[in-house]
Design an enzyme around this catalytic site. Sequence first.
Site, PDB file in Angstrom:
ATOM      1  N   ASP A 255       0.741  -1.265   0.215  1.00 36.23           N
ATOM      2  CA  ASP A 255      -0.077   0.108   0.046  1.00 36.23           C
ATOM      3  C   ASP A 255       0.837   1.347   0.014  1.00 36.23           C
ATOM      4  OD1 ASP A 255      -2.323   1.219   0.124  1.00 36.23           O
ATOM      5  OD2 ASP A 255      -3.279   0.359   1.496  1.00 36.23           O
TER       6      ASP A 255
ATOM      7  N   ASP B 287     -10.628   1.502  -3.481  1.00 33.36           N
ATOM      8  CA  ASP B 287     -11.050   1.405  -1.917  1.00 33.36           C
ATOM      9  C   ASP B 287     -12.677   1.275  -1.821  1.00 33.36           C
ATOM     10  OD1 ASP B 287      -8.398   1.170  -0.805  1.00 33.36           O
ATOM     11  OD2 ASP B 287      -8.629   2.964   0.009  1.00 33.36           O
TER      12      ASP B 287
END
Length: 708
Positions: A441, A505
């Site tokens: 990430d 997301d």
Amino acid sequence: MISKYCRLSSPRSDLIIKTHPHAEIIWWGSALKHFSPDDCASLERPVANGRLDIDTPLTLIAENALGLFSSPGLEGHRNGLDASPVFYTVDVEHTENTLRLTSEDSVAGLRLVSELVMTPSGILKVRHALTNLREGDWQINRFAITLPVAERAEEVMAFHGRWTREFQPHRVRLTHDAFVLENRRGRTSHEHFPALIVGTPGFSEQQGEVWAVHLGWSGNHRMRCEAKTDGRRYVQAEALWMPGEKALRKNETLYTPWLYACHSADGLNGMSQQYHRFLRDEIIRFPEQKLRPVHLNTWEGIYFNHNPDYIMQMAERAAALGVERFIIDDGWFKGRNDDRAALGDWYTDEQKYPNGLMPVINHVKSLGMEFGIWVEPEMINPDSDLFRLHPDWILSMPGYSQPTGRYQYVLNLNIPEAFDYIYKRFLWLLGEHPVDYVKWDMNRELVQAGHEGRAAADAQTRQFYRLLDLLRERFPHVEFESCASGGGRIDFEVLKRTHRFWASDNNDALERCTIQRGMSYFFPPEVMGAHIGHRRCHATFRQHSIAFRGLTALFGHMGLELDPVAADAKESDGYRRYALLYKEWRQLIHTGVLWRVDMPDSSIQVQGVVSPDQSQALFMISQLAMPDYTLPGILRFPGLAAEVRYRLRVIDHPEIQLVGEGGHTMRRLPAWMNQPLEASGEWLAKGGIQLPVLDPESAILIALERAV
């Protein structure tokens, strides 16, 4: 003697380059069957009155010193001197599919090498290299690749976005002046995917002529297309640098990122199919070339609330649902109880995991699943042991206060000690634990990115590549996912080092229909992370049926992102059903030819995959909103073999009740939904099938298979 004209060809497109005195593309379009270099004389330009008394070529480097008066491809100087270079071709190396052009400016002391490669898929790869041949630094402000497009390319398609809403297409007309996208966020960005598509007015999925470019670069960038006052049009792409960020000492060389360009005479589908084939042939490499496993990621299931016993229960339930890879997300390392602390302290949290990670990993593997884990190596929280020891390790400019983003700073990977620390911590993580998969990430943008007082966003991107390259070399069996708050770092260059993108997301199935469609213009389904989330989406609070969530995730690399222990029986049955459906069809979805279908009603979205041998196909029809018309219209299937007869069957559909049975959309179904249908590929492409009336936010899945 240097050949004046060179040709690069693929089965679908041709490129003709005039090599001297300056390197200039004079033709880029559909394949030419009867080309002769003598033909090029027809394209020699007149010299218009009222301007310069010479012809002004639009070269690969777009030189204003030749009188172009456009956005130059190279800007720089040597302490204020040598600021107006002109390059003359001095050498040409030409093979069947590759052209290497060397040009020099003996006055400015610069050498330019341009590499052009036409791949079998039809993708044109272009890269420049600039070398300083003289004493004294040559400061580079801009270094771009310039490609001409036809004068009929009057419409531009680009992508905007934001966190949880990536890959949103928009269009503008290109009649005069320029259209420019700039990204200064230090990563590929949610806001401006580095690509432009220009084409004939009204180009669509199945119609029109388009030229597309994508810059393979994971940092700051600028994309530009321009209609000049003389009518010529071009596209331009470059890494974007801050003042003082790039300078060449004597004999130093700087390379541009690779530009990946494509021409299609068959609309956006033809473009996408060439990009997909190129990626599958030359970039995407899965260990052992295995099928893409069903994921379960713990993030939206438990967030930071890690308990090994409960996680092992989650793994048991996941395995029973058909999950093949179990990923522990954020929250496993020392002191990580929320997003305000602990980034940089890459040690197992002994309070949460008193026996380490191995009991969980062993349990996951005993259930027949692979094990994955989340990391964010490029970041550091102010509230961390690492920051308290090394507050000087953040990426920043001296004398300024660095703002936090998501309560974190960026770790300066240009500091050798910081780089080595991170590398060694991940040698520990991957070397001492049987990890199969890493979700990498990157949750913060770069502000005043500096190293030793100089701008360093470009250098930070290159250090990220270096770190990932070292880990890939050391652990070739481990797969990596590129995530940056969802889809903030998606491009061809990072794909060389990774195996999957987290597209967004946002797991809302309705939003994902647009996000995934936008991503599909350049990327095939097998690298597109697509998860079934909770019934009520955590990003939008919308609620969707398991059928709509399941089918939307089907046309990607499917996973689940939820707590399977907390799921009720109906939801669990749905997860199991769509995991099984994905396994049944993933070979086709991940190897076939992707088609997006033009529909007159914008509330209906259709996409499908046809096998390479055209023996089978799978199409999904999604009703995104209330239909514009009483009847949803006819679906005509592209990509089928005209002479083959296909058997059509419905694989999945929402619960449909007719009027009188409690329903409200139809009194009678289309005939093919009640009885078997066989038809030729020609009829299905030209005649098609009448679609049923569906409720908003629902979908139907249709298979077509060669009739025996």
